[in-house]
Design a protein around this motif. Structure first.
Motif, PDB file in Angstrom:
ATOM      1  N   GLU A 413      -1.172   1.235   3.755  1.00 29.22           N
ATOM      2  CA  GLU A 413      -0.161   1.858   2.772  1.00 29.22           C
ATOM      3  C   GLU A 413       0.160   3.193   3.205  1.00 29.22           C
ATOM      4  O   GLU A 413       1.668   3.456   3.168  1.00 29.22           O
ATOM      5  CB  GLU A 413      -0.632   1.430   1.227  1.00 29.22           C
ATOM      6  CG  GLU A 413       0.341   1.958   0.365  1.00 29.22           C
ATOM      7  CD  GLU A 413       0.274   2.030  -0.990  1.00 29.22           C
ATOM      8  OE1 GLU A 413       0.714   3.023  -1.991  1.00 29.22           O
ATOM      9  OE2 GLU A 413      -0.898   1.420  -1.416  1.00 29.22           O
ATOM     10  N   LEU A 416       2.574   3.214   6.125  1.00 27.60           N
ATOM     11  CA  LEU A 416       4.125   2.545   5.818  1.00 27.60           C
ATOM     12  C   LEU A 416       4.762   3.615   5.140  1.00 27.60           C
ATOM     13  O   LEU A 416       6.049   3.691   5.123  1.00 27.60           O
ATOM     14  CB  LEU A 416       3.918   1.259   5.307  1.00 27.60           C
ATOM     15  CG  LEU A 416       3.463   0.078   6.162  1.00 27.60           C
ATOM     16  CD1 LEU A 416       3.021  -1.099   5.450  1.00 27.60           C
ATOM     17  CD2 LEU A 416       4.328  -0.116   7.329  1.00 27.60           C
ATOM     18  N   THR A 417       4.107   4.146   4.299  1.00 26.41           N
ATOM     19  CA  THR A 417       4.905   5.284   3.433  1.00 26.41           C
ATOM     20  C   THR A 417       5.034   6.311   4.292  1.00 26.41           C
ATOM     21  O   THR A 417       6.550   6.809   4.267  1.00 26.41           O
ATOM     22  CB  THR A 417       3.950   5.965   2.235  1.00 26.41           C
ATOM     23  OG1 THR A 417       3.534   4.842   1.512  1.00 26.41           O
ATOM     24  CG2 THR A 417       4.548   7.025   1.460  1.00 26.41           C
ATOM     25  N   GLU A 457      10.912  -1.519   5.556  1.00 26.01           N
ATOM     26  CA  GLU A 457      10.502  -2.347   4.193  1.00 26.01           C
ATOM     27  C   GLU A 457      10.095  -3.604   4.471  1.00 26.01           C
ATOM     28  O   GLU A 457       9.347  -4.163   3.824  1.00 26.01           O
ATOM     29  CB  GLU A 457      11.905  -2.319   3.575  1.00 26.01           C
ATOM     30  CG  GLU A 457      12.050  -3.079   2.218  1.00 26.01           C
ATOM     31  CD  GLU A 457      13.443  -3.406   1.611  1.00 26.01           C
ATOM     32  OE1 GLU A 457      13.706  -4.082   0.915  1.00 26.01           O
ATOM     33  OE2 GLU A 457      14.375  -2.334   1.687  1.00 26.01           O
ATOM     34  N   ARG A 460       6.608  -3.599   4.974  1.00 25.95           N
ATOM     35  CA  ARG A 460       5.681  -3.189   3.981  1.00 25.95           C
ATOM     36  C   ARG A 460       5.572  -4.424   2.922  1.00 25.95           C
ATOM     37  O   ARG A 460       4.569  -4.421   2.336  1.00 25.95           O
ATOM     38  CB  ARG A 460       6.429  -2.343   3.140  1.00 25.95           C
ATOM     39  CG  ARG A 460       5.579  -1.332   1.955  1.00 25.95           C
ATOM     40  CD  ARG A 460       6.444  -0.331   1.349  1.00 25.95           C
ATOM     41  NE  ARG A 460       5.691   0.126   0.278  1.00 25.95           N
ATOM     42  CZ  ARG A 460       5.236   1.436   0.474  1.00 25.95           C
ATOM     43  NH1 ARG A 460       5.269   2.232   1.746  1.00 25.95           N
ATOM     44  NH2 ARG A 460       4.332   2.150  -0.422  1.00 25.95           N
ATOM     45  N   ASP A 469       3.256  -3.195  -5.380  1.00 28.64           N
ATOM     46  CA  ASP A 469       4.024  -2.451  -4.601  1.00 28.64           C
ATOM     47  C   ASP A 469       5.364  -2.501  -4.726  1.00 28.64           C
ATOM     48  O   ASP A 469       6.290  -1.627  -4.919  1.00 28.64           O
ATOM     49  CB  ASP A 469       3.561  -2.340  -3.285  1.00 28.64           C
ATOM     50  CG  ASP A 469       4.471  -1.230  -2.568  1.00 28.64           C
ATOM     51  OD1 ASP A 469       4.023  -0.161  -2.422  1.00 28.64           O
ATOM     52  OD2 ASP A 469       4.943  -1.823  -1.538  1.00 28.64           O
ATOM     53  N   TYR A 473       8.404   0.315  -5.076  1.00 23.82           N
ATOM     54  CA  TYR A 473       9.020   0.639  -3.829  1.00 23.82           C
ATOM     55  C   TYR A 473      10.609   0.717  -4.009  1.00 23.82           C
ATOM     56  O   TYR A 473      11.261   1.674  -3.889  1.00 23.82           O
ATOM     57  CB  TYR A 473       8.467   0.100  -2.701  1.00 23.82           C
ATOM     58  CG  TYR A 473       8.899   0.358  -1.376  1.00 23.82           C
ATOM     59  CD1 TYR A 473       8.323   1.567  -0.889  1.00 23.82           C
ATOM     60  CD2 TYR A 473       9.971  -0.475  -0.697  1.00 23.82           C
ATOM     61  CE1 TYR A 473       8.893   1.996   0.355  1.00 23.82           C
ATOM     62  CE2 TYR A 473      10.417   0.230   0.397  1.00 23.82           C
ATOM     63  CZ  TYR A 473       9.915   1.246   1.040  1.00 23.82           C
ATOM     64  OH  TYR A 473      10.254   1.577   2.177  1.00 23.82           O
TER      65      TYR A 473
END
Length: 514
Positions: A413, A416-417, A457, A460, A469, A473
């Motif tokens: 995570e 990807l953030t 996206e 993710r 999430d 998100y």
């Protein structure tokens, strides 16, 4: 005689809850901490403070493991967003999930939100007991006094973690209306059973979360040290868990620079590599054991913890922790949701053979073609369905104690953030590098096409689906929330997606409106 109800911790009621939980499930906790009222109002030593923190994590699971706050809020994100397909025509879905899937939040008596509220404020009570005591009295003069900063840091982390979970469930998304009433801030012990503050605003709650995270980061140790720390701390929150939570909170607030700084701390530490298959984060059930990418997990085994399995496995998981101990009986015939056709189309997982090249699809989901599902409830389905199979994987098929640790913070995570944050400020090479770390661990080749926010996206979605999430998100990015399989179109990110404060709270707290 009027029955006792639970407001946002009526003091005596919460103490009664703690007594019920620990007497029925863990007598040793009470023996170590003394009486519950003693443990809250007059801890005798540093060990009592330690037990309050460990007990708070136990209570986070709620009675039976399904009345808690840990991981359970993921049910709302999955049900309200576009990633799942509700199986209500099969008779396995309750009215609560039907309402959430229909984005109808008019009923404030549903059991799951009420349980989340109650467990969250019970955890806050224990955290505040620690913080209040140390603020008033300082460390005990005993052999464990060197634990006090760490214990205090854990208490601040618990307050931030619970308040962040609660504000996402029960309040408008950050930025939609920050002056709107949100949840009740409890940052001290109550003066009496009639100490009932009104809800604070969205902004005030987030300010409190950030303040607690500053304290947690300052006080928590980097990692467990067996020569310094009690054994139970091996699976509890450390400084990296505080940075991870701070990354999430700042991302939700669109404090992009601060969110990236916290992601850098986690990833640049080199302690959480994506060097194992995805399943290795999910198949653990032993105290002190976790996958290499896991920053923090809720452990449901071990003599030092005795924490409890999460309800999410019963709602969204293919295996049932309540089943008997063979594979056939452990199939979950009450699984309410499969991946939506919309999700599969967006991610390319509508092509089963192609999707099997992705280790996440192989290892964390299970798919059956028409009429192939071995579970009686689902044998009549006439199309291929893809079911979540992340939870309750430990010891399969030999599991003996209905437990499996729940990863709540994974470095995937954070990658990807940071990928999105780098891309949004024009650092395309760094964004691509972070994206490909996640793809490569999934067995996929580097992405070499044009970098876009949509590419990140989609990755993710595949990595974090059903993990609390997707909804948040989209709200953080101020993007429309697609309807998924409900039909074309979507709803604005500011639309109502949050639960009402439970009726139990309204009944007892005159400062909460309907």
């Amino acid at each position: 005689m009027k029955s006792i109800k639970f407001n946002s911790y009526t003091f005596k009621t919460v103490l009664l809850l703690f007594m019920t939980l620990f007497w029925s499930c863990d007598d040793q906790w009470l023996e170590e901490v003394g009486t519950v009222s003693n443990g809250f109002s007059d801890p005798r030593n540093t060990q009592d403070l330690e037990q309050l923190v460990n007990g708070a994590l136990w209570v986070a699971g709620g009675s039976g493991g399904f009345r808690g706050i840990h991981g359970n809020q993921a049910i709302y994100s999955a049900t309200i967003s576009d990633v799942g397909k509700l199986m209500d025509e099969l008779g396995v879905v309750g009215q609560d999930a039907i309402d959430w899937y229909g984005r109808d939040f008019s009923n404030n008596t549903h059991s799951q939100p009420t349980r989340n509220w109650e467990a969250g404020y019970a955890v806050l009570l224990a955290a505040n007991a620690v913080i209040d005591w140390v603020d008033r009295n300082g460390p005990f003069n005993d052999q464990q006094s060197h634990w006090t900063p760490r214990i205090l840091g854990e208490a601040h982390w618990l307050r931030a973690w619970v308040n962040f979970n609660l504000v996402k469930i029960f309040a408008p998304p950050y930025g939609a209306d920050n002056d709107a009433p949100a949840i009740i801030i409890k940052n001290r012990l109550p003066n009496s059973a009639f100490d009932n503050p009104a809800p604070s605003t969205v902004q005030e709650v987030y300010d409190q979360i950030l303040a607690d995270l500053d304290q947690a980061i300052a006080l928590l140790p980097e990692e467990y040290d067996p020569d310094r720390d009690p054994p139970a701390f091996v699976d509890r929150q450390n400084k990296m868990a505080a940075h991870f939570l701070a990354m999430r909170v700042n991302f939700q607030m669109r404090n992009w620079e601060q969110a990236e700084e916290h992601a850098d701390v986690i990833l640049n530490s080199g302690r959480y590599p994506l060097n194992e298959d995805p399943i290795e984060a999910w198949n653990k059930d032993q105290f002190g054991v976790k996958g290499s990418e896991v920053v923090f997990q809720y452990v449901t085994s071990g003599s030092q913890t005795n924490w409890k399995p999460p309800v999410i496995s019963r709602w969204l998981g293919y295996s049932d922790p309540n089943g008997r101990w063979n594979l056939t009986d452990r199939f979950n015939n009450n699984q309410i949701m499969s991946l939506s056709e919309h999700f599969k189309s967006m991610t390319g997982w509508d092509n089963h053979e192609e999707a099997m090249n992705d280790k996440r699809y192989q290892q964390l989901f299970i798919s059956f073609g028409p009429n192939e599902d071995p579970r009686p409830t689902y044998q009549g389905l006439n199309r291929r369905e893809v079911w979540g199979h992340k939870w309750y994987r430990a010891g399969e098929p030999e599991a003996s104690n209905r437990v499996s640790s729940l990863p709540l913070m994974r470095s995937a995570e954070a990658y990807l953030t940071r990928s999105f944050l780098r891309f949004s400020r024009g650092e395309e090479a760094g964004a691509r590098e972070d994206l490909n770390v996640v793809r490569n661990r999934a067995g996929l080749e580097d992405f070499t096409g044009p970098m876009t926010a949509e590419v990140i996206e989609v990755e993710r979605m595949k990595e974090l689906v059903f993990e609390d999430d997707r909804l948040y998100y989209l709200q953080a990015l101020e993007k429309e929330i697609p309807n998924g399989d409900r039909g074309p179109g979507g709803i604005p990110w500011t639309s109502r997606t949050w639960q009402s404060i439970p009726q139990n709270e309204i009944d007892l707290n005159p400062n909460v409106d309907n």
